[in-house]
Write an enzyme that holds these catalytic residues in place. Structure first.
Site, PDB file in Angstrom:
ATOM      1  N   GLY A  35      87.125  53.871 -25.268  1.00 27.63           N
ATOM      2  CA  GLY A  35      87.619  54.700 -26.375  1.00 27.63           C
ATOM      3  C   GLY A  35      86.469  55.059 -27.316  1.00 27.63           C
ATOM      4  O   GLY A  35      86.305  56.219 -27.717  1.00 27.63           O
ATOM      5  N   HIS A  36      85.645  54.055 -27.649  1.00 27.85           N
ATOM      6  CA  HIS A  36      84.484  54.321 -28.518  1.00 27.85           C
ATOM      7  C   HIS A  36      83.501  55.259 -27.819  1.00 27.85           C
ATOM      8  O   HIS A  36      82.926  56.156 -28.445  1.00 27.85           O
ATOM      9  CB  HIS A  36      83.733  53.017 -28.832  1.00 27.85           C
ATOM     10  N   GLY A 148      89.214  57.805 -33.794  1.00 27.68           N
ATOM     11  CA  GLY A 148      90.211  57.888 -32.720  1.00 27.68           C
ATOM     12  C   GLY A 148      91.623  58.037 -33.270  1.00 27.68           C
ATOM     13  O   GLY A 148      91.951  57.514 -34.341  1.00 27.68           O
TER      14      GLY A 148
END
Ligand code: PAF
Length: 281
Positions: A35-36, A148
């Site tokens: 995700g990062h 996010g």
């Protein structure tokens, strides 16, 4: 890639760039996952240079145990980022560098955005987040910053912070990245035993079913339906389900054709708190 620990060093590294151009910040608390990396890659594709900050912010943890157990893997994080691009700087300041001797949050008025969901279950959390994000904005001076959508409420609060303080920074929200079974990527997933990590796929599956139902049923019906699904589940405990307007984040009493809505949940899996959300229309 050198690990930058102080503002002074960060400033001299930024000053030494041949071409600073558009500078992006990707703020993280480390324990980096896909995700990062998606945030970093998007930031690299849209900017000339990118600073990734790694800082586990003590003031946003309302639960001291959670802070103690938060996964820390600085060496692995640096190695992961090292392979991605030469246009990346990693900024991992100490608590003293960020807070000096007073480890405390500022107080903000987010016009109600912080009063629901995460804000109502995690006292002081968003003041802590905004304090560190504002400090990082000051230290790095980015043109854009990437967050996010898993922490959708946080994203809306940061947008509000930037608007209220009139900061010249564009806030970019990025889609949730999921594990193969649908579980939203989170540093906390590392703490889930394997069987529970599989079980936790139920969260996204239920959100997808909720989205289907939202097409024909009322928000109230969908909320009650989600609650019933979690009541039947033996390993997952629902803390909240809320269907909210994406801008105000207030619960939806009656849906309107023109409205844009999301469903938000927080769920405990074996004592580990997971959050997720889905766009409903
Ligand atoms: O989303 C996070 O990881 C954190 O809340 C953030 C934005 C890095 C602030 O500490």
């Amino acid at each position: 890639m050198p690990l930058i620990k102080t503002c002074k060093e960060l400033k001299s590294r930024l000053d030494a760039l041949d071409w600073r151009g558009q500078l992006a910040l990707v703020p993280t608390m480390g324990a980096l996952h896909r995700g990062h990396i998606a945030l970093v890659e998007k930031a690299l594709s849209e900017n000339d240079n990118v600073v990734v900050s790694i800082f586990v912010n003590p003031t946003q943890f309302n639960n001291k145990e959670d802070l103690k157990k938060y996964p820390k893997s600085l060496i692995a994080d640096v190695a992961l980022l090292d392979d991605i691009s030469k246009r990346l700087l990693i900024f991992a300041p100490s608590i003293k560098e960020v807070y000096g001797s007073d480890i405390a949050s500022n107080s903000y008025d987010f016009e109600g955005l912080d009063k629901v969901m995460e804000g109502s279950f995690r006292a002081g959390h968003f003041n802590g987040v905004a304090t560190v994000v504002e400090a990082l904005f000051k230290m790095v001076g980015p043109n854009r910053a990437y967050f996010g959508e898993k922490d959708f409420q946080q994203l809306q609060i940061i947008k509000k912070l930037v608007a209220k303080k009139q900061l010249p920074i564009e806030i970019i929200g990025c889609p949730i990245v999921r594990e193969a079974n649908g579980l939203a990527m989170s540093s906390r997933n590392e703490r889930l035993p394997k069987a529970l990590r599989m079980e936790a796929s139920f969260i996204y599956k239920t959100l997808q079913d909720a989205k289907d139902k939202f097409g024909t049923k009322s928000a109230r019906f969908v909320v009650d339906w989600v609650k019933r699904q979690f009541e039947k589940h033996t390993h997952l405990e629902l803390e909240y389900i809320q269907i909210a307007d994406v801008d105000s984040l207030s619960p939806v009493p009656r849906k309107k054709k023109s409205g844009k809505y999301r469903a938000f949940v927080a769920v405990y899996a074996g004592g580990i708190r997971l959050i997720d959300n889905i766009a409903l229309n």
